[in-house]
Design a protein around this motif. Structure first.
Motif: not given
Length: 530
Positions: A495-496, A501-504, A507-510
């Motif tokens: 996720v980090i 890098l802007g791929y997520m 909110d998408e990461g979490m």
């Protein structure tokens, strides 16, 4: 015991690829969690085995001379096992797979200390420490109790005790800014040095430097570190966010990674990468990669701000910059307002395993003497006399560099470092115990014998860090934690990197984190909050 070892080995081998946990461990009766008995006569141990990593002077760098002088000074007979640094914890796990291969003494980082303690493989040295010569000596530094209290962890039966000993503070990272970069960006040194900046002001300075240089300012050794306190290479961006589980102000363990503070931190990092402040290649950087960019003479790849280890490293950074012909004036900034303090890691610790036949004797004659305030402490701090340092009158010559031959002449009785056996173009600087971080002073108020060889830069920065840091808090080990931390940390790290890098989006990461390992994190929290 065999069943437990098999289970632990599987966990240990998995942990080598991810972040760890923290703490130190114990066992039963004289060989276990019960620890030493004050009424038992302590005798000098027979030959015993030691396993450690490259933080003790290595085989290729004169270890044989250190071993020999340590045996003479202590009167002990010991055998060393020295696995390669990169595979150290694989070797540790393999060694613990059998009673026949388990060492008597082992050096464990905070990541593995709690794991082995909670599984009952480490001897409880609480009583031994409380009655030790070092504790009674009056030579301990003022922060020694803080360092050693972090080593109080849960044993196999849940008893919190001291299962390992650290002869030095764990140290930590502070943020260095190149004065030349401030000057070039029109920023006054007086606006930065000794000031407690807020994040907006700090970030504004980073943007000014980035605009002046035309590229990133910070190249970090990863967007997250691989050991507690994890966030130490980008502290201004993580601020109060916690990477892993921690006890909140209400006394409950919570998952720091799922909190709003971590969301805000990830957004700051993503913004900084998008703004060209943080090098996007930080995702792949090793510590050596990041250092090389700080030392780079290529204007397109040089970084100007670097969060790295304090004390001795402050001098090393300056020395390396000077060697490359770069301006080496650095400013170590105070923790920004939103951060509060830098974090000092929990130091690696020396543990006695359940394989040891005379743990009380090993503690008294081997571990306790590391800080004897005399010849043995000198060996642990500086290595072998005549190989790593000396006091005889001589001229020390280093290998030829871009500036030509380097020589320095020393008078009889003057302490000085010698060229490294494995790298003759570099001087030795310390052995296992960094003298700046040692937990005990020398006997009779005498100055550390190598004090004159410590640079003012290293000493001043070490003091600066001590004044502006707090010691990390250990996380207790539970079965649920040891079984699930690998998958949880793998998801956290993914996720980090994806968010940075802007791929997520954040909110998408979490959402990915919750969907992938949320149930595992809940299981761990239940075990921690029992």
């Amino acid at each position: 015991m065999k069943k437990t070892i098999k289970k632990l080995t599987a966990v240990g081998l998995t942990l080598t690829s991810v972040m760890g946990l923290v703490a130190c461990g114990s066992s039963n009766d004289s060989n276990a969690a019960g620890g030493s008995s004050s009424s038992k006569e302590v005798t000098k141990p027979d030959k015993f085995t030691i396993m450690c990593d490259s933080t003790v002077v290595t085989e290729t760098n004169g270890a044989a001379a250190f071993y020999e002088q340590l045996k003479t000074a202590t009167g002990l007979d010991f055998q060393w096992t020295r696995p390669d640094h990169s595979g150290y914890y694989d070797a540790v796990a393999n060694a613990f797979n059998s009673d026949d291969t388990m060492p008597d003494v082992i050096l464990l980082s905070s990541d593995y200390y709690a794991l082995y303690a909670s599984n009952g493989f480490l001897w409880n040295m609480t009583d031994a420490w409380n009655s030790s010569e070092t504790k009674k000596s009056g030579r301990l530094i003022s922060t020694a109790d803080n360092v050693l209290s972090a080593l109080m962890v849960n044993g196999e039966d849940g008893t919190k005790a001291m299962y390992g000993f650290s002869p030095y503070r764990g140290n930590g990272c502070c943020t260095y800014i190149k004065k030349a970069w401030l000057d070039a960006a029109g920023i006054s040194t007086a606006d930065v040095e000794g000031k407690t900046l807020d994040f907006n002001t700090y970030y504004g300075y980073l943007k000014q430097m980035a605009a002046n240089k035309g590229h990133y300012v910070i190249s970090a050794p990863g967007f997250i570190s691989n050991e507690a306190p994890y966030t130490n290479y980008l502290p201004e961006f993580y601020q109060q966010a916690n990477y892993t589980f921690y006890k909140n102000s209400s006394g409950q363990y919570v998952d720091g990674f799922s909190e709003d503070k971590m969301k805000e931190a990830l957004q700051r990092i993503q913004t900084a990468v998008n703004d060209g402040i943080i090098d996007k290649e930080s995702v792949n950087n090793s510590t050596s990669n990041a250092r090389d960019k700080f030392y780079s003479t290529d204007a397109g790849s040089e970084s100007g701000v670097f969060t790295y280890w304090a004390g001795t490293w402050a001098n090393t950074l300056k020395t390396q910059l000077a060697t490359k012909g770069l301006d080496n004036e650095l400013i170590a900034i105070k923790p920004i307002q939103e951060l509060g303090t830098y974090v000092e890691r929990i130091a690696p610790c020396w543990c006695i395993t359940t394989a040891a036949k005379n743990p009380e004797g090993i503690f008294k004659y081997f571990i306790d003497t590391m800080l004897d305030g005399g010849d043995v402490q000198t060996l642990w701090e500086y290595g072998a006399k005549g190989t790593h340092w000396d006091t005889k009158a001589e001229t020390v010559t280093l290998a030829k560099d871009d500036e030509g031959k380097k020589t320095k002449t020393y008078e009889e009785g003057q302490f000085h470092f010698l060229p490294q056996p494995e790298s003759p173009d570099k001087l030795m600087s310390k052995n296992h115990i960094d003298p700046i971080l040692a937990l005990a002073k020398f006997q009779d108020g005498k100055e550390d014998p190598g004090a004159s060889a410590m640079t003012e830069t290293a000493k001043a920065n070490g003091d600066f860090f001590a004044e502006n840091s707090t010691v990390a808090v250990p996380l207790p080990m539970t079965t649920a934690l040891s079984e699930n931390i690998t998958d949880i940390n793998t998801a956290r790290n993914y996720v980090i990197s994806q968010v940075a890098l802007g791929y997520m989006t954040v909110d998408e990461g979490m959402n990915y984190y919750k969907t992938t390992v949320g149930s595992l994190a809940d299981t761990v929290l239940k075990s921690l909050n029992k």
